[in-house]
Design an enzyme around this catalytic site. Structure first.
Site, PDB file in Angstrom:
ATOM      1  N   ASP A 246       0.788  -1.239   0.000  1.00 33.50           N
ATOM      2  CA  ASP A 246       0.000   0.000   0.000  1.00 33.50           C
ATOM      3  C   ASP A 246       0.819   1.288   0.000  1.00 33.50           C
ATOM      4  OD1 ASP A 246      -2.774   1.213   0.656  1.00 33.50           O
ATOM      5  OD2 ASP A 246      -1.552   2.012   2.280  1.00 33.50           O
ATOM      6  N   GLU A 321       1.396  -0.669  -4.858  1.00 30.79           N
ATOM      7  CA  GLU A 321       0.417   0.379  -5.161  1.00 30.79           C
ATOM      8  C   GLU A 321       1.047   1.747  -5.053  1.00 30.79           C
ATOM      9  OE1 GLU A 321      -3.445   2.837  -3.739  1.00 30.79           O
ATOM     10  OE2 GLU A 321      -1.631   2.535  -2.571  1.00 30.79           O
TER      11      GLU A 321
HETATM   12  C1  GLC Z   1      -4.022   3.383  -0.376  1.00 38.98           C
HETATM   13  C2  GLC Z   1      -5.334   2.670  -0.156  1.00 38.98           C
HETATM   14  C3  GLC Z   1      -6.338   3.659   0.380  1.00 38.98           C
HETATM   15  C4  GLC Z   1      -5.841   4.175   1.701  1.00 38.98           C
HETATM   16  C5  GLC Z   1      -4.431   4.748   1.570  1.00 38.98           C
HETATM   17  C6  GLC Z   1      -3.796   4.915   2.911  1.00 38.98           C
HETATM   18  O1  GLC Z   1      -4.106   4.363  -1.338  1.00 38.98           O
HETATM   19  O2  GLC Z   1      -5.755   2.056  -1.332  1.00 38.98           O
HETATM   20  O3  GLC Z   1      -7.595   3.080   0.521  1.00 38.98           O
HETATM   21  O4  GLC Z   1      -6.698   5.151   2.182  1.00 38.98           O
HETATM   22  O5  GLC Z   1      -3.570   3.912   0.836  1.00 38.98           O
HETATM   23  O6  GLC Z   1      -3.496   3.669   3.477  1.00 38.98           O
END
Ligand code: GLC
Ligand code: MG
Ligand code: CA
Length: 606
Positions: A246, A321
């Site tokens: 993440d 991500e």
């Molecule tokens: C990523 C997740 C999102 C979250 C953020 C902080 O972007 O997909 O849902 O709010 O990280 O963890």
């Protein structure tokens, strides 16, 4: 004598000519016949061509009637993945959390959140999924922990070993008011407001790039880096097949040591529509995409590769991500020095760079951008939606659902589906009163919350047309069920002759074809409206996707599609197409309705 000699010469000439002709024929024939054998196909690792499905656990299936999805709910629907032709699932966080950011604020990285179930439920889920041949990935959230976590509580209390677990900084004096204090820099949180929050007990500010309750770890602290290995190892030992990782662009921020001991202000964007507390007021020079973060990702890759070497079994993967420009995104794969990182960074181009406004040329351009910038040997992937963005049919047009799913399944690499895309689920309506997303609540008000809210993409899954769309038996679900569920639901789509789900099944079914797993690709716009994607491989049927992404019908000339030999056969088409599976295509032109796609199979290339 003379005539005899002439006859002999003539005979020799004829024989010689015959021999030459024979040789030529032999050479020509030997080139044509026998046909070249099928190419040797490099065996693929399980993840390299998988269909990956994102579950948002809170909204997938509720087993105990509390209105909140849970692990037993997922277990009860594992067959859905087999049925849909999905190979692997990744689940948004299921760990102990106060749920400020619905699980992305983790208070205990080693426990299952009570609303979702127990560790036994998780073990059961893993065992049953693996029994069905489905891989399970967890969401690894390294950037921050909940302010309710032990780490944070200990850090506030300055417990030995935890003092520098987070980014702590003294207040700056306010030159205009001696009794006032100012945060260390102008950094703005992703959810709006200062990224610094004052802590009374420690008399210092801590950094939070997301919600106030999500404190950023200090990745310059070796103890933190070691703890990340411990967390990964714990879940790998349980049997997880890897992680979606993440929020990586925010992993590391500028170091005061490089800036005369203070935190440097991010430059101002100059965009007058933003106020200092709003995202967009600054350019995140010191808070996002810092080059040091990649070293950490490369360390994690080394770690999972070593884990595999030490423990055996199948490859454990890291899918990263991060929303970043193409150069910074590609660095997650690895760098020119030969360091390797994530198995792939998620490709959000369909989410961020394409929309209902895009024409066929835009689609081709954006798709080729990824394939062009991707390092040699990299595995591509395609994302059409997730829990942070409006749903795919809402961002595009509903008549494009099958075409977008076809692009997903026919493009090279990994196809990623967000729950509901297989049935064309649209955004649900969530009123301001029902809104629970921290981003919407922080950044918006009753008039503007819809611009930021991620709730519409998180409404519960539509299983059938019974109460709460079959998601839950509760009187009230955590987010309202979208009103269109009687029309758009899985049971109905399974029962009808043509449906998004049936198209999706046909598309995942054909992914086993070597043409898709190993073949070449060719993609181009035939007009402003229609694009083709050709996949071809010697000795294996050619597959051609024709997709009209426009709002009007379009006629295309089939001879302009390379590697397509006619007649071809319709393998699958959009639910609103006039063509049905098995139709023979032999004309010079093909007319596609707005949003229509057809996938054709044709003779292999030679
Ligand atoms: C990523 C997740 C999102 C979250 C953020 C902080 O972007 O997909 O849902 O709010 O990280 O963890
Ligand atoms: Mg429940
Ligand atoms: Ca950070």
């Amino acid at each position: 004598m003379k005539t005899l000699k002439a006859v002999a010469v003539a005979a020799i000439v004829v024989i010689a000519l015959g021999v030459v002709a024979g040789i030529i024929t032999w050479v020509v024939l030997s080139q044509r016949n026998p046909p070249l054998p099928p190419p040797e196909l490099k065996p693929l690792d399980w993840w390299e061509h998988c269909a990956l499905y994102q579950i948002y656990p809170r909204s997938f299936k509720d087993s105990d009637g509390d209105g909140i999805g849970d692990l037993q709910g997922i277990i009860s629907e594992l067959e859905h993945f087999k049925d849909a032709g999905v190979d692997a699932i990744w689940m948004s966080p299921i760990f102990e959390s106060p749920m400020v950011d619905f699980g992305y604020d983790i208070s205990n990285f080693y426990e299952i959140h009570y609303e979702y179930g127990t560790m036994e439920d998780f073990e059961e889920l893993l065992a049953k999924a693996h029994g069905l041949g489905i891989r399970v990935l967890l969401d690894f959230v390294p950037n921050h922990a909940s302010t309710e976590s032990e780490y944070f509580i200990k850090s506030v209390a300055m417990e030995e070993g935890y003092e520098d677990y987070f980014i702590w900084a003294d207040a700056l004096p306010d030159p205009n008011n001696a009794s006032n204090r100012l945060p260390p820099s102008n950094w703005v949180s992703q959810f709006g407001g200062s990224a610094w929050e004052w802590n009374e007990q420690r008399q210092q500010y801590y950094l939070h790039q997301f919600a106030i309750e999500q404190a950023d770890f200090n990745f310059r602290n070796q103890a933190v880096r070691d703890e990340m290995f411990n967390i990964m190892e714990f879940w790998l030992d349980k049997g997880a097949d890897g992680f979606r990782v993440d929020a990586l662009p925010y992993l590391i921020e500028a170091d005061p040591a490089d800036h005369n001991g203070s935190y440097p202000d991010d430059p101002l964007s100059g965009l007058i529509q933003f106020e200092p507390h709003q995202l967009g007021y600054t350019i995140p020079l010191y808070t996002k995409d810092l080059i040091e973060l990649y070293e950490i990702v490369y360390e994690w890759r080394e770690f999972v590769d070593k884990y595999l070497k030490d423990n055996g079994g199948d490859t454990r993967v890291l899918f990263s991500e991060g929303y970043a420009n193409v150069t910074m995104t590609m660095l997650y794969y690895g760098n020119e020095e030969g360091e390797i990182g994530a198995h792939f960074p998620f490709n959000f181009d369909f989410v961020t760079d394409l929309s209902a406004k895009s024409n066929a040329r835009d689609f081709v351009y954006i798709i080729l951008r990824w394939l062009t910038y991707m390092p040699y040997g990299g595995v591509a992937n395609w994302v059409f939606g997730n829990h942070d963005n409006n749903r795919m049919p809402t961002r595009f047009r509903e008549n494009m659902v099958d075409g977008l799913n076809a692009l997903n399944m026919l493009l090279p690499g990994v196809a990623v589906t967000y729950q509901g895309e297989e049935i064309g689920m649209r955004d649900g309506y969530v009123s301001w009163e029902d809104t629970v997303d921290v981003e919407a609540c922080n950044r918006g008000d009753p008039d503007t919350y819809h611009l930021y809210s991620r709730d519409p993409a998180r409404t519960p899954y539509h299983w059938n047309d019974s109460m709460n769309a079959g998601f839950s038996t509760a009187n009230r679900t955590w987010l309202p069920v979208a009103e269109d569920y009687p029309e758009i639901n899985l049971a109905k789509q399974k029962a009808s002759e043509r449906s998004h789900f049936k198209v999706y099944q046909s598309l995942t079914a054909i992914r086993d074809s070597p043409t898709l797993s190993h073949g070449e690709y060719d993609i181009r716009a035939l007009s402003d409206r229609t694009l083709y994607l050709v996949r071809y491989l010697r000795a294996s049927d050619t597959l051609v996707l024709l997709f009209n992404v426009g709002e009007r019908p379009d006629s295309v000339v089939l001879s302009r599609v390379p590697h397509l030999t006619l007649p071809a056969t319709v393998y699958v088409s959009s639910i609103h197409s006039s063509r049905v599976n098995g139709d023979r295509i032999d004309g010079e032109t093909l007319t596609l309705a707005a949003g229509e796609m057809v996938v054709l199979t044709a003779a292999p290339v030679s």
